[in-house]
Design a protein around this motif. Structure first.
Motif, PDB file in Angstrom:
ATOM      1  N   ALA A  63      -2.789  -2.643  -1.943  1.00 37.39           N
ATOM      2  CA  ALA A  63      -2.712  -2.298  -0.514  1.00 37.39           C
ATOM      3  C   ALA A  63      -1.544  -1.359  -0.253  1.00 37.39           C
ATOM      4  O   ALA A  63      -1.661  -0.392   0.512  1.00 37.39           O
ATOM      5  N   GLY A  64      -0.398  -1.623  -0.896  1.00 34.60           N
ATOM      6  CA  GLY A  64       0.759  -0.756  -0.717  1.00 34.60           C
ATOM      7  C   GLY A  64       0.522   0.644  -1.240  1.00 34.60           C
ATOM      8  O   GLY A  64       0.937   1.635  -0.620  1.00 34.60           O
ATOM      9  N   GLY A 102      -0.669  -8.347   8.664  1.00 30.61           N
ATOM     10  CA  GLY A 102      -1.324  -8.492   7.364  1.00 30.61           C
ATOM     11  C   GLY A 102      -0.694  -7.542   6.367  1.00 30.61           C
ATOM     12  O   GLY A 102       0.516  -7.559   6.137  1.00 30.61           O
ATOM     13  N   THR A 103      -1.532  -6.705   5.777  1.00 27.68           N
ATOM     14  CA  THR A 103      -1.040  -5.676   4.846  1.00 27.68           C
ATOM     15  C   THR A 103      -1.358  -4.279   5.365  1.00 27.68           C
ATOM     16  O   THR A 103      -1.395  -3.322   4.602  1.00 27.68           O
ATOM     17  N   SER A 104      -1.539  -4.153   6.676  1.00 30.48           N
ATOM     18  CA  SER A 104      -1.982  -2.871   7.233  1.00 30.48           C
ATOM     19  C   SER A 104      -0.921  -1.785   7.117  1.00 30.48           C
ATOM     20  O   SER A 104      -1.252  -0.605   7.077  1.00 30.48           O
ATOM     21  N   SER A 116      -4.112  -6.354 -10.866  1.00 31.09           N
ATOM     22  CA  SER A 116      -4.725  -7.453 -10.111  1.00 31.09           C
ATOM     23  C   SER A 116      -3.901  -7.861  -8.894  1.00 31.09           C
ATOM     24  O   SER A 116      -4.253  -8.813  -8.197  1.00 31.09           O
ATOM     25  N   ASP A 117      -2.805  -7.150  -8.643  1.00 34.06           N
ATOM     26  CA  ASP A 117      -1.941  -7.452  -7.509  1.00 34.06           C
ATOM     27  C   ASP A 117      -2.504  -6.782  -6.260  1.00 34.06           C
ATOM     28  O   ASP A 117      -2.439  -5.567  -6.100  1.00 34.06           O
ATOM     29  N   GLN A 118      -3.059  -7.576  -5.360  1.00 31.09           N
ATOM     30  CA  GLN A 118      -3.666  -7.030  -4.151  1.00 31.09           C
ATOM     31  C   GLN A 118      -2.614  -6.426  -3.224  1.00 31.09           C
ATOM     32  O   GLN A 118      -2.895  -5.446  -2.527  1.00 31.09           O
ATOM     33  N   LEU A 119      -1.402  -6.975  -3.239  1.00 33.76           N
ATOM     34  CA  LEU A 119      -0.345  -6.426  -2.392  1.00 33.76           C
ATOM     35  C   LEU A 119       0.071  -5.042  -2.887  1.00 33.76           C
ATOM     36  O   LEU A 119       0.303  -4.133  -2.091  1.00 33.76           O
ATOM     37  N   PHE A 120       0.124  -4.880  -4.209  1.00 33.43           N
ATOM     38  CA  PHE A 120       0.450  -3.573  -4.775  1.00 33.43           C
ATOM     39  C   PHE A 120      -0.661  -2.577  -4.483  1.00 33.43           C
ATOM     40  O   PHE A 120      -0.393  -1.404  -4.152  1.00 33.43           O
ATOM     41  N   SER A 162       7.403   0.979  -1.169  1.00 29.29           N
ATOM     42  CA  SER A 162       8.836   0.696  -1.076  1.00 29.29           C
ATOM     43  C   SER A 162       9.083  -0.692  -0.495  1.00 29.29           C
ATOM     44  O   SER A 162       9.979  -1.419  -0.951  1.00 29.29           O
ATOM     45  N   PHE A 163       8.295  -1.078   0.491  1.00 30.32           N
ATOM     46  CA  PHE A 163       8.465  -2.398   1.089  1.00 30.32           C
ATOM     47  C   PHE A 163       8.004  -3.490   0.128  1.00 30.32           C
ATOM     48  O   PHE A 163       8.606  -4.566   0.066  1.00 30.32           O
ATOM     49  N   THR A 164       6.949  -3.218  -0.640  1.00 29.78           N
ATOM     50  CA  THR A 164       6.493  -4.178  -1.646  1.00 29.78           C
ATOM     51  C   THR A 164       7.561  -4.379  -2.711  1.00 29.78           C
ATOM     52  O   THR A 164       7.815  -5.506  -3.154  1.00 29.78           O
ATOM     53  N   LEU A 165       8.190  -3.286  -3.144  1.00 26.11           N
ATOM     54  CA  LEU A 165       9.281  -3.382  -4.117  1.00 26.11           C
ATOM     55  C   LEU A 165      10.444  -4.205  -3.562  1.00 26.11           C
ATOM     56  O   LEU A 165      11.038  -5.015  -4.283  1.00 26.11           O
ATOM     57  N   TYR A 166      10.756  -3.986  -2.309  1.00 30.08           N
ATOM     58  CA  TYR A 166      11.829  -4.759  -1.667  1.00 30.08           C
ATOM     59  C   TYR A 166      11.507  -6.251  -1.690  1.00 30.08           C
ATOM     60  O   TYR A 166      12.380  -7.088  -1.994  1.00 30.08           O
ATOM     61  N   GLN A 167      10.266  -6.596  -1.405  1.00 30.26           N
ATOM     62  CA  GLN A 167       9.879  -7.998  -1.413  1.00 30.26           C
ATOM     63  C   GLN A 167       9.959  -8.591  -2.816  1.00 30.26           C
ATOM     64  O   GLN A 167      10.433  -9.717  -3.006  1.00 30.26           O
TER      65      GLN A 167
END
Length: 293
Positions: free
Chosen positions: A68-69, A241-243, A62-66, A248-253
């Protein structure tokens, strides 16, 4: 007894390297896997671990950032690697046909891979700058309007892909050139005697013989492309945005910005599984081509 002595000697010489590999690889991965089932909080500089079960893995869906990543990483990896392999093979094929100055061209072509990532980020950020970048200056010379390459969601990911292609094409070039130089020349001489054209020689001889090298190069670059971080961090920071959000950047965040060690560990395990799956598929294809050749 002699065989036992040799076996003992091999273990004694191999043991330190094995112990170091276990200490630096197996144990951290095991700790990462264990942490993915826990919530980690900090108090007085000490971590407090509580069991979370499969909560973190369920949250990934359910993680939209994941999501998108993951999508951006897949697009980035396959598009960048495809471009690198096509250009790298063309460059290697051209250099392999050169009889004079081959060392000079090889040195020129591998220059991008020798430049540090921070320098590459600075160079391309200046080149793609909206106000004074060389790309927009060149467009202005031919009467075209400037474009915000890194600030537009339509072209930001494409710009990062182009930078990665420029950076890592020399890697594919070197592997392809090494493969081309090891091909049996008697096959090509026989083809020329039979009147084969350059296109027929490439399509029916060079490419089939290069398939194992192509698969290995593809596997290496695909794994490295999934770990892309510095170019995204330096050029776009995942935006707009998330384009250009990549795994790797999501993990960093998650790890360093939001301090979610448990959830970040679960995300890391998912990424490791995905990369391992792709690597197994590539190696299986390599084994099948080796068996049929």
């Amino acid at each position: 007894m002699e065989g036992d002595g040799q076996r003992l000697w091999r273990w004694l010489t191999f043991g330190p390297a094995l112990a170091m590999m276990v200490a630096l690889t197996v144990l951290p991965i095991a700790n990462l896997f264990l942490t993915s089932f826990q919530n980690v909080t900090w108090a007085d500089g000490k971590p407090t671990r509580t069991w979370a079960g499969l909560t973190h893995y369920e949250a990934l869906f359910s993680d939209q950032l994941f999501s998108a990543g993951l999508w951006n990483t897949l697009v980035f990896a396959f598009a960048a690697v495809a471009g690198q392999m096509v250009l790298g093979f063309a460059m290697a094929l051209a250099v392999s046909k050169i009889t004079h100055g081959r060392v000079f061209y090889r040195a020129i072509f591998i220059l991008p891979i020798l430049i540090p990532g921070i320098v590459i980020g600075a160079i391309w950020k200046l080149m793609l700058n909206f106000d004074f970048g060389l790309i927009n200056k060149a467009l202005g010379l031919v009467g075209l309007m400037p474009h915000d390459w890194l600030g537009s969601s339509e072209t930001a990911l494409l710009s990062v892909i182009i930078v990665d292609i420029w950076h890592w094409t020399p890697f594919c070039f070197l592997l392809f050139l090494a493969g081309l130089e090891t091909l049996p020349q008697d096959v090509f001489e026989a083809a020329k005697m039979d009147g084969a054209s350059a296109w027929q020689e490439l399509w029916y001889i060079t490419l089939p013989l290069m398939i194992p090298t192509i698969i290995v190069t593809f596997a290496f670059r695909l794994v490295l492309a999934f770990k892309v971080f510095d170019e995204v961090y330096l050029l776009t920071s995942g935006g707009p945005g998330t384009s250009t959000e990549v795994l790797s950047f999501t993990l960093y965040q998650r790890f360093f910005t939001e301090d979610k060690a448990g959830y970040g560990s679960a995300m890391s395990v998912a990424v490791i599984f995905l990369v391992a799956l792709l690597l197994v598929i590539a190696l299986s294809a390599r084994r099948r081509t080796g068996a049929t050749s």
